[in-house]
Write an enzyme that holds these catalytic residues in place. Structure first.
Site, PDB file in Angstrom:
ATOM      1  N   HIS A  68       0.864  -1.190   0.000  1.00  0.00           N
ATOM      2  CA  HIS A  68       0.000   0.000   0.000  1.00  0.00           C
ATOM      3  C   HIS A  68       0.900   1.240   0.000  1.00  0.00           C
ATOM      4  O   HIS A  68       1.669   1.444   0.933  1.00  0.00           O
ATOM      5  CB  HIS A  68      -0.876  -0.045   1.260  1.00  0.00           C
ATOM      6  CG  HIS A  68      -1.777   1.123   1.435  1.00  0.00           C
ATOM      7  ND1 HIS A  68      -3.107   1.084   1.094  1.00  0.00           N
ATOM      8  CD2 HIS A  68      -1.548   2.362   1.930  1.00  0.00           C
ATOM      9  CE1 HIS A  68      -3.663   2.259   1.374  1.00  0.00           C
ATOM     10  NE2 HIS A  68      -2.736   3.046   1.873  1.00  0.00           N
ATOM     11  N   HIS A 116      -0.570   3.069  11.604  1.00  0.00           N
ATOM     12  CA  HIS A 116       0.467   4.087  11.558  1.00  0.00           C
ATOM     13  C   HIS A 116       0.289   5.145  12.632  1.00  0.00           C
ATOM     14  O   HIS A 116      -0.811   5.347  13.160  1.00  0.00           O
ATOM     15  CB  HIS A 116       0.532   4.746  10.178  1.00  0.00           C
ATOM     16  CG  HIS A 116      -0.765   5.333   9.688  1.00  0.00           C
ATOM     17  ND1 HIS A 116      -1.844   4.573   9.300  1.00  0.00           N
ATOM     18  CD2 HIS A 116      -1.145   6.628   9.499  1.00  0.00           C
ATOM     19  CE1 HIS A 116      -2.827   5.359   8.890  1.00  0.00           C
ATOM     20  NE2 HIS A 116      -2.438   6.610   9.013  1.00  0.00           N
ATOM     21  N   GLU A 146      -4.060  14.381  10.757  1.00  0.00           N
ATOM     22  CA  GLU A 146      -4.995  14.040   9.687  1.00  0.00           C
ATOM     23  C   GLU A 146      -6.434  14.266  10.150  1.00  0.00           C
ATOM     24  O   GLU A 146      -6.899  13.610  11.078  1.00  0.00           O
ATOM     25  CB  GLU A 146      -4.853  12.562   9.302  1.00  0.00           C
ATOM     26  CG  GLU A 146      -3.450  12.131   8.962  1.00  0.00           C
ATOM     27  CD  GLU A 146      -3.345  10.620   8.788  1.00  0.00           C
ATOM     28  OE1 GLU A 146      -4.378   9.912   8.849  1.00  0.00           O
ATOM     29  OE2 GLU A 146      -2.223  10.140   8.612  1.00  0.00           O
ATOM     30  N   HIS A 194      -6.991  12.337  13.571  1.00  0.00           N
ATOM     31  CA  HIS A 194      -5.876  11.597  14.142  1.00  0.00           C
ATOM     32  C   HIS A 194      -4.709  12.568  14.190  1.00  0.00           C
ATOM     33  O   HIS A 194      -4.087  12.873  13.176  1.00  0.00           O
ATOM     34  CB  HIS A 194      -5.574  10.350  13.300  1.00  0.00           C
ATOM     35  CG  HIS A 194      -6.776   9.451  13.180  1.00  0.00           C
ATOM     36  ND1 HIS A 194      -7.291   9.026  11.983  1.00  0.00           N
ATOM     37  CD2 HIS A 194      -7.585   8.940  14.143  1.00  0.00           C
ATOM     38  CE1 HIS A 194      -8.369   8.274  12.209  1.00  0.00           C
ATOM     39  NE2 HIS A 194      -8.566   8.213  13.510  1.00  0.00           N
ATOM     40  N   HIS A 230      -3.525   4.903  14.496  1.00  0.00           N
ATOM     41  CA  HIS A 230      -4.796   4.523  13.872  1.00  0.00           C
ATOM     42  C   HIS A 230      -4.529   3.583  12.708  1.00  0.00           C
ATOM     43  O   HIS A 230      -3.396   3.288  12.356  1.00  0.00           O
ATOM     44  CB  HIS A 230      -5.585   5.757  13.435  1.00  0.00           C
ATOM     45  CG  HIS A 230      -4.844   6.672  12.496  1.00  0.00           C
ATOM     46  ND1 HIS A 230      -3.820   7.471  12.900  1.00  0.00           N
ATOM     47  CD2 HIS A 230      -4.981   6.901  11.170  1.00  0.00           C
ATOM     48  CE1 HIS A 230      -3.357   8.165  11.877  1.00  0.00           C
ATOM     49  NE2 HIS A 230      -4.038   7.830  10.810  1.00  0.00           N
TER      50      HIS A 230
HETATM   51 FE   LIG Z   1      -3.815   8.056   8.711  1.00  0.00          FE
END
Ligand SMILES: [Fe+2]
Length: 473
Positions: A302, A345, A351, A378, A384
């Site tokens: 990803h 992460h 974010e 976040h 998260h």
């Molecule tokens: Fe994120």
């Protein structure tokens, strides 16, 4: 794709091209030729400069426009503080928790765009031209036809989630529908009309906004991607000049200004929408998110979500943004032997996420979890990732993994910033509505998403207590 099928059809002409020099005149001959400020501009217009950067900013950053208008913007009454707006100086709480919100409540009384703007989070200080504010808006009526709003605090990136916005700016009209975005630069006066939907009825307009206190949005560098991809410059649409003709009787217009988080109000006996022609690099624009050219892995793993950046506002540090606007539109996932959702992460970047339509592919748990009109935050170093069911589903995709289209009918987005975001009291304390005292903030978000993450750990055979860190004889 690659153009969104909007239920409400376009009705305006536009100029095309991001960060280009544009010129437009509503009456032929209104733009002076070969100079900006002649002794008498054509048709008795005033020349007025509108600058979005210092005069001496280098050419690649310089953003200025010349407006040719009937009356200059300086002609208005003194400003008075306007306490009817929900906006006011906010206390920001810097907290380590992960946050998720239901959609904020609809207004209980007639509310226009300005009064329906509420700050959720922010960082920095508009008086220092540093940082950003994150807002939601909910408007069930248009701004008064004899009114305009501008922000001296920053550029407004508006992201509608529901309802069509017909936005009149000094530089022309923009029709902005859900799955389109627009940017109104600092200082540009505008009026938001809540426009009818496809059925002819006007629905409540709701969405998100980011106010950028420093600099301006750019297209991200493409690096090895090459000269095309992500958001292409020609797909950004810029209004053409359009103006109010003066009437025989003076009409009073109200100008509301956002300055250092507060709203002020003045009046003027002439329309602010009297710009007959303009030219320059400083103007509002809109963009259809359906035109975004999504890039992703065609082998494994990803990639970082930076590949989904539509617009970026850089800080002084190369590659580090004060604000990125990132989208997660429908796309194919083809990575092999790959955990396809976002990995777990913790980032130095903060974010804030919102959902415009459909369901986000990394959150399955719970009805009413991450829903259109809701949001999540976040913050710096808050961990998260996918919730438990999304994680298990991704791990259990049968081998070999097949190409899969995700996000059909949906679009999530992210406001990402290098700054630590504080949360407002309003965002922490808002309730569902006047009769339902349940919190809009989802207090069960963390336990619901990650409280019961399954443990997949398998102790290898013949390996005892972990002692690999100890010196051995
Ligand atoms: Fe994120």
């Amino acid at each position: 794709m690659p153009v969104t099928e909007f239920s409400v059809k376009e009705k305006y002409r536009y100029l095309n091209g991001f960060d280009c020099y544009h010129e437009t005149e509503a009456i032929k001959g209104a733009l002076p030729i070969g100079q900006n400020s002649p002794q008498k501009p054509p048709y008795g217009l005033y020349a007025e400069k509108l600058s979005g950067t210092a005069f001496t900013a280098p050419r690649h950053e310089n953003k200025q426009s010349w407006l040719y208008r009937i009356t200059p913007a300086c002609s208005l009454s003194p400003f008075q503080q306007d306490d009817s707006a929900a906006l006011s100086e906010k206390t920001l709480h810097y907290l380590p928790d992960q946050f998720r919100w239901d959609p904020f409540p609809e207004p209980s009384k007639p509310t226009d765009f300005v009064n329906g703007l509420q700050q959720v989070a922010g960082a920095g200080d508009p008086t220092l031209k540093q940082g950003l504010g994150i807002f939601v808006y909910a408007a069930n009526k248009s701004m008064d036809a004899q009114s305009a709003f501008y922000s001296a605090d920053g550029d407004f990136l508006i992201v509608p989630q529901a309802g069509v916005l017909d936005i009149r700016t000094e530089l022309g009209w923009l029709l902005v529908r859900p799955l389109e975005i627009c940017v109104i630069p600092r200082g540009v006066r505008f009026q938001v009309v809540v426009a009818p939907g496809a059925n002819g009825e006007t629905e409540m307009a709701r969405g998100y906004a980011l106010e950028l206190y420093q600099g301006h949005f750019l297209l991200p560098e493409l690096g090895p991607i090459g000269s095309n991809g992500l958001a292409n410059a020609r797909d950004f649409q810029i209004p053409v000049a359009c103006f109010d003709e003066p009437t025989a009787e003076e009409t009073e217009f109200v100008i509301r200004a956002k300055v250092n988080h507060r709203v002020y109000r003045a009046t003027q006996p002439h329309s602010p929408f009297d710009v007959v022609a303009w030219h320059g690099m400083y103007y509002p624009y809109k963009y259809d998110l359906g035109r975004f050219n999504v890039i992703g892995t065609i082998s494994y793993d990803h990639p970082d979500p930076s590949i989904f950046t539509v617009l970026t506002a850089p800080s002084e540090h190369t590659g580090t943004a004060v604000a990125d606007f990132v989208i997660f539109p429908p796309r194919w996932l083809v990575g092999e032997n790959t955990f396809r959702p976002p990995w777990y992460h913790r980032n130095t970047m903060s974010e804030y996420m919102g959902l415009l339509a459909g369901a986000y592919d990394a959150k399955k748990a719970g009805a009413g979890g991450f829903v259109p009109g809701g949001g999540s935050l976040h913050n710096t170093m808050s961990g998260h990732g996918p919730d438990g069911p999304s994680c298990e589903a991704a791990r259990n995709e049968p081998q070999p993994q097949q190409p899969a289209k995700v996000g059909a009918g949906s679009c999530a987005f992210m406001f990402e910033t290098c700054l630590m975001l504080g949360v407002t009291d309003w965002a922490l304390q808002a309730t569902q509505n006047t009769t339902d005292a349940r919190s809009v903030l989802q207090h069960d978000y963390v336990t619901h998403s990650w409280g019961k993450l399954p443990r997949f750990w398998q102790q290898p055979e013949n390996v005892g207590k972990a002692d690999s860190h100890l010196l051995k004889e």
